[in-house]
Design an enzyme around this catalytic site. Sequence first.
Site, PDB file in Angstrom:
ATOM      1  N   CYS A 248       0.789  -1.525   0.085  1.00 40.51           N
ATOM      2  CA  CYS A 248      -0.122   0.232   0.142  1.00 40.51           C
ATOM      3  C   CYS A 248       1.123   1.168   0.278  1.00 40.51           C
ATOM      4  O   CYS A 248       1.321   2.091   0.724  1.00 40.51           O
ATOM      5  CB  CYS A 248      -0.897   0.323   1.315  1.00 40.51           C
ATOM      6  SG  CYS A 248      -2.217  -1.236   1.427  1.00 40.51           S
ATOM      7  N   ALA A 249       1.553   1.409  -0.964  1.00 39.08           N
ATOM      8  CA  ALA A 249       2.606   2.819  -1.111  1.00 39.08           C
ATOM      9  C   ALA A 249       2.189   3.967  -1.051  1.00 39.08           C
ATOM     10  O   ALA A 249       2.987   4.472  -0.833  1.00 39.08           O
ATOM     11  CB  ALA A 249       3.646   2.185  -1.994  1.00 39.08           C
TER      12      ALA A 249
ATOM     13  N   GLY B   2       6.425   6.544   0.534  1.00 42.87           N
ATOM     14  CA  GLY B   2       7.538   7.181   2.022  1.00 42.87           C
ATOM     15  C   GLY B   2       8.506   6.167   1.921  1.00 42.87           C
ATOM     16  O   GLY B   2       9.560   6.085   2.238  1.00 42.87           O
TER      17      GLY B   2
ATOM     18  N   ASP C  30       0.004  -0.055  -5.284  1.00 40.87           N
ATOM     19  CA  ASP C  30      -1.031   1.146  -5.174  1.00 40.87           C
ATOM     20  C   ASP C  30      -2.046   0.595  -5.936  1.00 40.87           C
ATOM     21  O   ASP C  30      -1.948   0.367  -6.856  1.00 40.87           O
ATOM     22  CB  ASP C  30      -0.827   2.301  -4.396  1.00 40.87           C
ATOM     23  CG  ASP C  30      -1.489   2.812  -4.024  1.00 40.87           C
ATOM     24  OD1 ASP C  30      -0.769   2.651  -2.409  1.00 40.87           O
ATOM     25  OD2 ASP C  30      -3.229   3.415  -3.751  1.00 40.87           O
TER      26      ASP C  30
ATOM     27  N   CYS D  88      -1.890   4.440  10.876  1.00 38.08           N
ATOM     28  CA  CYS D  88      -1.210   5.821  11.713  1.00 38.08           C
ATOM     29  C   CYS D  88      -2.338   5.765  12.542  1.00 38.08           C
ATOM     30  O   CYS D  88      -2.755   6.863  12.535  1.00 38.08           O
ATOM     31  CB  CYS D  88      -0.863   6.384  10.729  1.00 38.08           C
ATOM     32  SG  CYS D  88      -2.347   6.829   9.135  1.00 38.08           S
TER      33      CYS D  88
END
Length: 445
Positions: free
Chosen positions: A255-256, A260, A279, A378
Amino acid sequence: MTPAARIACAIDLIGVLEEQCFGPAARRRPADAVASDFFRTRRFIGGGDRRVVSELAWGVVRQRIRLGWHLDRLGVAPTARLLLLAQMLLGRSGDHGRGRQAAEAAFDDSHYGPAALDPAERRVAASLDGRPLVDPAMPDGPRLNLPDWVLPALTARFGAGLAREAAALETEAPLDLRVNLLKTDREAAITLLAGERIEVVPTPLSPWGLRLPARRPVTGTAAFRQGLIEVQDEGSQLIALLADARPGMRVADYCAGAAGKTLAMAATMGNKGKITACDTSAARLEGAATRLKRAGVDNAERHLLEAGDRWAKRRAGSFDRVLVDAPCTGTGTWRRNPDARLRTRPEDLAELVEVQHQILGKASELVRPGGRLVYATCSLLPQENEEQMDRFLAHAPGFVPIPLDRLWAELRPGLELPCEGPFLALSPGRHGTDGFFCAVLERGA
């Protein structure tokens, strides 16, 4: 623009944000995208005026939950005018009277200014004048500036430390940089940035990180243009660190996004081996191409994941490392994206948990025997993190977690373990990073 014209413009922007981002029928677009469109159609607003208008509107966005509580307590609808008026008045307990006079004067009914307050609005101003923004009568949600639906999960995660974490989510996030090891090292980057009058300090956890004590524009520096540094939160850097991608390996960043972590892993691989950035968004992968070129990465390829794509099936069991930086609620980034705490809803969490589980199942098939699956979010919510791992491991007995203490001792020897438990769990209050979770699983031979 006159001060009153700036107030009027801020009211217009707040109204658009309420309509497109936060209202019950809103499309829930990111606030920065809405604001960008707003200013693009108002090119007469200069840079200085734009900053003031943005600060006024974002002040409301950051405190929207509390401002809504105050207005609801008075039995009035949260119009854009009243939201800005409330933001101007609340918290000025030592300025009783004068704050109200200044706020009312800002609504001056001038040619480009906002209309004067009507009698009902003046009554609201009188009721709010001198009151504290954080009222003792507030329930936990407004008091902590958090939506009610996340309180049970965050209480389970942080317990008595929730107030500290909630306060940290209201602070301004630092600007972290990652030194590109393909082109330089940390000490050389510090020296180069100092030559451009940008002072940085090493991050405490990441071996490649630099932190600016105060936010500064870095994208115009020679260090950035030459690909010696990238903007990346320290917590995000640690996920790439724990992936432990080494020279000669085959690595998939499943899931690029804008790549980053692909960039960081390519550096640890020394440009040797092959890394594939995957992606579902062609636009994100196109943006990644520019970053890869600037960083000097030449061992990476990009792949667009599409319906009916047989790429994953043809490459099953062939990767040494597969990183899944899964789509999530982003609760760990709310200090950077204060509008997200208003846009994200319980149904989003339920949907994302299922998406994460499906992605994990597909990505895990790419891992070779003896290889590693790295799962990251995150998010601060256990449903997306520890509970997601429990669910996956119950359905994938061939994978075994590698304890964090073992990984940390190998990758950061001599440095204190950042958290307890088998997985990496970072938070703004405890670590000064965004909130991140990372689990490393090994596939049995």
